[in-house]
Design a protein around this motif. Structure first.
Motif, mmCIF file in Angstrom:
data_model
loop_
_atom_site.group_PDB
_atom_site.id
_atom_site.type_symbol
_atom_site.label_atom_id
_atom_site.label_comp_id
_atom_site.label_asym_id
_atom_site.label_seq_id
_atom_site.Cartn_x
_atom_site.Cartn_y
_atom_site.Cartn_z
ATOM 1 N N GLN A 35 10.149 56.363 78.606
ATOM 2 C CA GLN A 35 9.390 57.046 77.547
ATOM 3 C C GLN A 35 7.948 56.516 78.139
ATOM 4 O O GLN A 35 8.050 55.207 78.353
ATOM 5 C CB GLN A 35 10.125 56.795 76.392
ATOM 6 N N VAL A 36 7.173 57.744 78.031
ATOM 7 C CA VAL A 36 5.520 57.716 77.568
ATOM 8 C C VAL A 36 5.514 57.152 75.996
ATOM 9 O O VAL A 36 5.522 57.404 74.710
ATOM 10 C CB VAL A 36 4.873 58.517 77.885
ATOM 11 N N THR A 37 4.689 56.065 76.568
ATOM 12 C CA THR A 37 3.884 55.051 75.215
ATOM 13 C C THR A 37 2.698 55.311 75.416
ATOM 14 O O THR A 37 2.088 56.074 75.726
ATOM 15 C CB THR A 37 4.498 53.965 75.748
ATOM 16 N N GLY A 42 2.052 52.962 78.598
ATOM 17 C CA GLY A 42 1.752 52.927 79.577
ATOM 18 C C GLY A 42 3.444 54.346 79.952
ATOM 19 O O GLY A 42 3.520 54.361 78.733
ATOM 20 N N TYR A 43 4.428 52.938 80.212
ATOM 21 C CA TYR A 43 6.159 53.546 79.821
ATOM 22 C C TYR A 43 7.254 52.266 79.733
ATOM 23 O O TYR A 43 7.235 51.451 79.964
ATOM 24 C CB TYR A 43 6.324 54.508 81.111
ATOM 25 N N ASN A 44 8.095 53.347 79.209
ATOM 26 C CA ASN A 44 9.376 52.307 78.546
ATOM 27 C C ASN A 44 10.040 53.480 79.600
ATOM 28 O O ASN A 44 10.809 53.822 79.624
ATOM 29 C CB ASN A 44 10.043 52.691 77.477
ATOM 30 N N VAL A 45 11.651 52.414 80.075
ATOM 31 C CA VAL A 45 12.447 53.156 80.462
ATOM 32 C C VAL A 45 13.786 52.298 79.417
ATOM 33 O O VAL A 45 13.819 51.291 78.609
ATOM 34 C CB VAL A 45 13.131 52.344 82.206
ATOM 35 N N TRP A 46 14.655 52.683 79.265
ATOM 36 C CA TRP A 46 16.032 52.893 78.110
ATOM 37 C C TRP A 46 16.683 53.686 79.036
ATOM 38 O O TRP A 46 17.332 54.613 79.675
ATOM 39 C CB TRP A 46 15.477 54.120 76.936
#
Ligand SMILES: Cc1cc2nc3c(=O)[nH]c(=O)nc-3n(C[C@H](O)[C@H](O)[C@H](O)COP(=O)(O)OP(=O)(O)OC[C@H]3O[C@@H](n4cnc5c(N)ncnc54)[C@H](O)[C@@H]3O)c2cc1C
Ligand SMILES: Nc1ncnc2c1ncn2[C@@H]1O[C@H](COP(=O)(O)O)[C@@H](O)[C@H]1O
Lengths: 332, 261
Positions: free
Chosen positions: B159-161, B164-168
């Motif tokens: 997921q783009v934040t 940066g990004y998150n991984v779910w």
């Protein structure tokens, strides 16, 4: 239920760190509170809220709904939307404001359908109609071609999201006080359908577009990737940051962290210098609210000149280095 | 794996202009396109299908001509299409749209594993319909997905934040909204183009979906448009031309006058 009507700001946080947009929303919320007579409140869902309370008061919150649970340390849509929807049901606020961040843009629409609330995304202007007692939410539509004022006459709460840097933040003082209402929640009954396994911060620190007072942006008109050096030269002389149009990002001339516009960042510097940018509506959507806009373009009819305070018609390869030279001369 | 992709037909906003006298959009002659972000959602579905097999159903809600967008999606490789269309659905805001699309999802006979949306529609830019449908339909939602892989129990999503990004890890069935960085849509194939022309596209209206009529169309929409107006243009601007050195000199003088330098 509260006796006095309330305006809420969702005080987005992760790991105990507040998002900057929260303070911008509180600053704007104060104006709405003054006009409507409603009480400005912050809603803080976190693992440990206390350290964040003072700043929320300092920016004008009179009341904080403080919700604590270890599961609320970072954002998870199922938990946060449940907390928020339950609290709205119990307290019936008139208005709820959220940042149009990744978090706010998940939370607000979920909460809107959990109740039957109206939600207007990416507002650029908020006002209160005292006669009708409703919130006036103005936003661009059709890629900025048109502005629309949206209202929510019959459903409550009236909810809006606002991108960061649209409103200016302004502290009331350093030692404001207010009421803290501790709200008990029980999240144990919610099934964990999603779990965050990693969180990566990759923002390059040189690209602090959101905080910069001066931004110099390059568009396709710079002609080649190496010409971003010329843009950097002027940005450096002004002590500012480098922005870019999507055309240059898509061409691979510069990283997407620099992109300004509808699908990039919204910026609100003191001075925005657009070099070789035509001024497509999607670009304007991200920089139109800069205090002062300077456009450098060889085409006198480029739409960027419609929004500029100062327009320089000519070749940027001559004008930009000259600009840099004269600024540097000024400093020495 | 069964994937549903929700696509919206939108006017190409690059080509929309505003009539400054009447404050109306000049829409005549403006081409309709598939919302650009929905193309990324469709491509994500196609890539998952390439790897894991299954079926892709595209759904669009809109006036009868939205059928064109569905045929285009079929020519790019979607398997089935459904048009949600009825006069009574007209004037729906994102709340009423989410409610209506959810009814169509509930009517599908095969169980759905993944529902994909574009990040936002470029006409309204609201980014609300995805999360709205996910809640009404009762599945977890991850916004701004740039990558999605199949896991044992569901999906692993990037997921783009804002930084940066998150991984779910998310259970299936799930819903995602997809960003532009994810991919770009493949070309349509000639064979599929031909088939798309002839494909049967069922139209579901009030009769098929049996909605609570207080929740659809303009009546079911909590938000109303109060007024529309042209964006303000700057009036007292100064356009300089001539020799670069002179222009810049004058500019700097003016900037200092305004105390921004
Ligand atoms: C859904 C969607 C989202 C979008 N989001 C964004 C976004 O977030 N940000 C964004 O920027 N765009 C966005 N766009 C793209 C946007 O529509 C434009 O295509 C883009 O902004 C054009 O970039 P540009 O001005 O650099 O290029 P061009 O439009 O090609 O303009 C180049 C300009 O440089 C001038 N020029 C050329 N040479 C010189 C010279 N030597 N000296 C001076 N001037 C010169 C030309 O006169 C021209 O005006 C989006 C588009 C879509 C469809
Ligand atoms: N009328 C519609 N029909 C089908 N899908 C839609 C419709 N409106 C919105 N969507 C989907 O929801 C996403 C977000 O739209 P929006 O909330 O309008 O910005 C779009 O990218 C589509 O995937």
């Amino acid at each position: 239920m509260s006796t006095k009507k309330e305006i809420w700001v969702y005080a987005e946080q992760e790991n105990g760190k507040q998002a900057g947009v929260v303070f911008e929303l509180l600053s704007e919320g104060r104006k709405l509170a003054a006009k409507s007579g409603f009480t400005l409140c912050a809603v803080l869902a976190s693992a440990n809220g206390k350290p964040m309370h003072q700043e929320l008061f300092n920016y004008g919150a009179k009341k904080i709904y403080n919700i604590e649970d270890p599961k609320l340390d970072t954002y998870q849509n199922d938990y946060c939307s449940k907390v928020m929807a339950d609290l709205i049901k119990a307290q019936n606020p008139e208005i709820v404001l959220y940042g149009a961040s990744t978090i706010g843009r998940s939370l607000a629409p979920t909460v809107a359908v959990m109740g039957w609330a109206g939600l207007t995304a990416d507002c650029t202007e908020l006002d209160f109609d005292t006669e009708r007692g409703i919130l006036l939410q103005t936003r661009p539509a059709f890629g900025g071609n048109i502005m629309a004022t949206i209202i929510c006459p019959d459903h409550r709460p009236q909810m809006s999201t606002v991108r960061s840097n649209v409103f200016k933040k302004e502290r009331v003082s350093e030692h404001e006080t207010g009421e803290v209402v501790d709200v008990k929640v029980d999240l144990s009954g919610i099934k964990e359908r999603m779990k965050r396994v990693e969180s990566v911060v990759e923002e390059i620190n040189t690209v602090d577009l959101k905080a910069a007072d001066y931004i110099v942006s390059g568009g396709r008109g710079i002609g080649a990737p190496e010409n971003f050096k010329v843009i950097e030269g002027l940005a450096g002389a002004l002590g500012g940051a480098v922005g870019a149009s999507r055309a240059t990002v898509d061409a691979g001339w510069i990283s997407h962290h620099h992109q300004v516009g509808q699908t990039g960042k919204t910026v609100c510097p003191l001075v925005y210098v657009a070099c070789g940018i035509s001024g497509a509506i999607q670009h304007l959507a991200g920089m139109q609210s800069a205090d002062l806009i300077i456009a450098i373009n060889k085409d006198r009819d480029a739409p960027i000149f419609d929004v500029a305070d100062f327009g320089l018609v000519g070749d940027l390869h001559q004008i930009v280095p000259e600009f840099t030279k004269q600024i540097n001369a000024l400093k020495s | 794996m069964n994937i549903v992709v929700c696509i919206k037909q939108v006017p190409d906003s690059d080509k929309v202009t505003i009539d400054r006298e009447t404050n109306r959009l000049n829409r005549a002659g403006v081409p309709s396109i598939i919302n650009p972000f929905d193309e990324n959602a469709l491509e994500m579905a196609l890539q998952l299908k390439d790897k894991h097999g299954g079926k892709i159903t595209v759904i669009s809600m809109g006036p009868p001509q939205a059928e064109e967008a569905l045929r285009t999606a079929l020519s790019h490789g979607a398997d089935e299409a459904i048009l949600i269309s009825d006069r009574k659905f007209g004037g729906a805001d994102t709340w009423a749209t989410s409610y209506t699309i959810t009814l169509a999802l509930k009517k599908l006979t095969d169980p759905v594993d993944l529902i994909l949306f574009g990040k936002q529609a470029i006409d309204g830019d609201t980014a609300q319909v995805g999360p709205g449908v996910a809640h009404f339909y009762g599945v977890p939602m991850i916004t701004y997905a740039k990558a999605c892989e199949v896991t044992d129990k569901g999906f692993r999503v990037q997921q783009v934040t804002d930084h940066g990004y998150n991984v779910w890890d998310v259970e299936k069935p799930a819903a995602l909204t997809v960003v532009k960085e994810a991919n770009s849509l493949r070309m349509p194939s000639l064979k599929k183009k031909m088939a798309a022309k002839k494909a049967e596209i069922p139209v579901w209206g009030v009769e098929q979906l049996q909605p609570d009529e207080t929740k659809i169309g303009l009546n079911g929409s909590p938000t109303k448009v109060n007024k529309v107006f042209a964006p303000p243009v700057k009036l007292n601007k100064e356009i300089l031309s001539g020799e670069p050195a002179d222009m810049v000199k004058e500019l700097i003088f003016k900037l200092r006058e305004k105390k921004v330098l």
